[in-house]
Design an enzyme around this catalytic site. Structure first.
Site, mmCIF file in Angstrom:
data_model
loop_
_atom_site.group_PDB
_atom_site.id
_atom_site.type_symbol
_atom_site.label_atom_id
_atom_site.label_comp_id
_atom_site.label_asym_id
_atom_site.label_seq_id
_atom_site.Cartn_x
_atom_site.Cartn_y
_atom_site.Cartn_z
ATOM 1 N N ARG A 47 -8.310 1.519 5.150
ATOM 2 C CA ARG A 47 -8.145 2.623 4.180
ATOM 3 C C ARG A 47 -6.890 2.351 3.354
ATOM 4 O O ARG A 47 -5.789 2.374 3.890
ATOM 5 C CB ARG A 47 -8.035 3.944 4.937
ATOM 6 C CG ARG A 47 -7.895 5.174 4.048
ATOM 7 C CD ARG A 47 -7.716 6.438 4.878
ATOM 8 N NE ARG A 47 -7.638 7.635 4.039
ATOM 9 C CZ ARG A 47 -6.517 8.053 3.474
ATOM 10 N NH1 ARG A 47 -5.386 7.417 3.654
ATOM 11 N NH2 ARG A 47 -6.523 9.147 2.717
ATOM 12 N N LYS A 67 2.591 3.666 3.983
ATOM 13 C CA LYS A 67 3.156 4.671 4.890
ATOM 14 C C LYS A 67 4.612 4.371 5.238
ATOM 15 O O LYS A 67 5.106 3.254 5.065
ATOM 16 C CB LYS A 67 2.307 4.780 6.170
ATOM 17 C CG LYS A 67 1.007 5.528 5.894
ATOM 18 C CD LYS A 67 0.173 5.781 7.121
ATOM 19 C CE LYS A 67 -1.081 6.573 6.723
ATOM 20 N NZ LYS A 67 -1.999 6.764 7.856
HETATM 21 C C1 PT1 Z 1 -5.451 7.621 8.134
HETATM 22 C C2 PT1 Z 1 -5.169 8.597 7.114
HETATM 23 C C3 PT1 Z 1 -6.235 9.462 6.744
HETATM 24 N N1 PT1 Z 1 -3.955 8.742 6.542
HETATM 25 C C4 PT1 Z 1 -7.656 8.397 8.263
HETATM 26 N N2 PT1 Z 1 -7.462 9.336 7.323
HETATM 27 C C5 PT1 Z 1 -3.761 9.697 5.619
HETATM 28 N N3 PT1 Z 1 -8.872 8.268 8.832
HETATM 29 C C6 PT1 Z 1 -4.811 10.541 5.249
HETATM 30 C C7 PT1 Z 1 3.786 8.269 6.379
HETATM 31 O O1 PT1 Z 1 4.236 8.039 7.513
HETATM 32 O O2 PT1 Z 1 -4.518 6.799 8.566
HETATM 33 N N4 PT1 Z 1 -6.673 7.549 8.669
HETATM 34 N N5 PT1 Z 1 -6.029 10.415 5.809
HETATM 35 C C8 PT1 Z 1 -2.395 9.861 4.998
HETATM 36 N N6 PT1 Z 1 -1.486 10.340 5.981
HETATM 37 C C9 PT1 Z 1 -0.168 9.883 6.054
HETATM 38 C C10 PT1 Z 1 0.465 9.845 7.295
HETATM 39 C C11 PT1 Z 1 0.489 9.437 4.928
HETATM 40 C C12 PT1 Z 1 1.753 9.315 7.405
HETATM 41 C C13 PT1 Z 1 1.783 8.936 5.022
HETATM 42 C C14 PT1 Z 1 2.415 8.860 6.261
HETATM 43 O O3 PT1 Z 1 4.395 7.995 5.326
#
Ligand code: PT1
Length: 279
Positions: A256, A222
């Site tokens: 995850r 992230k």
């Molecule tokens: C998470 C999650 C998810 N993240 C759960 N499910 C993502 N339970 C998708 C960035 O800042 O943390 N928990 N499902 C992916 N989401 C992101 C959010 C991907 C922020 C990248 C960023 O780069």
């Protein structure tokens, strides 16, 4: 005695950290590009992650990274159903990353063991969609919605706000009659939070009251990692592993991640140190 998580066909032992491997079935996933868009590719990737030691697979047909565009129910189901069916004969639980009640119903009918909902079952009909099932449930905190959540994250007190939100969702689930043994909580790293807020939540994870529910955390590749090391998502593996271990040290139960092989090795060494766990 360690606790367990009820997860569809499975009862997962939370006595050790569990690795949830990410299987994207999206054309625009932020760190996998186009590589896993076709069902066959996603299935092959899922099998690879299992061979690398994943304990759960998280199948997603709609990207929810910051700024991502929404996907219709039909398109999301077309993406994920073949992947659920194609991985159903494997030995580990299949989670589906969705917030749409219709997609939840379709996924559960196809054999999904867990629903991972970034909206924490807040969409109308979501609680109903999972009520008659034994599926695991991941309840995540998010401020705003993916398209715009990073524009202006605002909190009175991010620790308190996240905790209060999760407590409200627990109350809603209890009221709906959902068995607490199915539930895992997630602070939602990167979902409507600045890097500073993300790191505060991670550093102080132990101080968040989960009311006894286990924690799942998603930090993999992230921007909060990129913020520190100034690298593109695919080059954030070591940084992500470091963050994951810090999460474990603060009480996280499920990680995850994209990079299952690397995380599995790191967790094994961490456990040998922390718990004298040599096997
Ligand atoms: C998470 C999650 C998810 N993240 C759960 N499910 C993502 N339970 C998708 C960035 O800042 O943390 N928990 N499902 C992916 N989401 C992101 C959010 C991907 C922020 C990248 C960023 O780069």
């Amino acid at each position: 005695m360690s606790s367990t998580l009820q997860c569809g066909r499975f009862e997962l032992d939370l006595g050790r950290p569990l690795i949830m491997g990410i299987v994207n079935v999206t054309p625009d996933s932020f760190s996998d590009g186009n590589r896993h868009f076709s069902a066959d590719q996603a299935i092959a990737h899922g099998r690879l992650l299992i061979a690398q030691g994943a304990d759960i697979l998280d199948i997603g047909g709609e990207s929810t990274r910051p700024g991502a565009d929404p996907v219709s129910v039909d398109d999301e189901l077309k993406r994920i159903l073949p992947v659920i069916r194609g991985l159903h004969d494997t030995s580990i639980p299949l989670s589906v990353d969705t917030f749409k009640p219709e997609v939840m119903r379709g996924a559960l009918k196809a054999g999904a063991d867990m629903i991972n909902d970034i909206y924490g079952l807040r969409q109308p009909g979501a609680l109903d969609a999972v009520l008659d099932s034994r599926c695991g449930l991941c309840i995540m905190h998010m401020q705003g919605e993916p398209k715009t959540m990073q524009q202006a994250p605002r909190y009175e007190d991010v620790m308190h706000d996240v905790e209060q939100f999760l407590h409200e969702r627990i109350a809603a689930m209890q009221q709906a009659g959902i068995d607490g043994r199915r539930v895992v909580l997630d602070p939602g790293f990167g979902f409507g939070k600045t890097p500073q807020q993300n790191y505060l939540l991670l550093r102080r994870l132990q101080e968040l009251d989960s009311q006894g529910y286990p924690w799942l955390i998603g930090l993999s590749r992230k921007s909060m990692i990129g913020h520190i090391i100034d690298r593109e998502p695919a080059q954030r593996v070591s940084g992500s592993v470091a963050a994951a271990l810090a999460g474990l040290a603060r009480g996280a139960n499920i990680l995850r991640v994209h990079d299952v092989a690397e995380t599995v090795d790191a967790v094994k060494v961490w456990r040998a140190i922390e718990h004298g766990a040599f096997l």
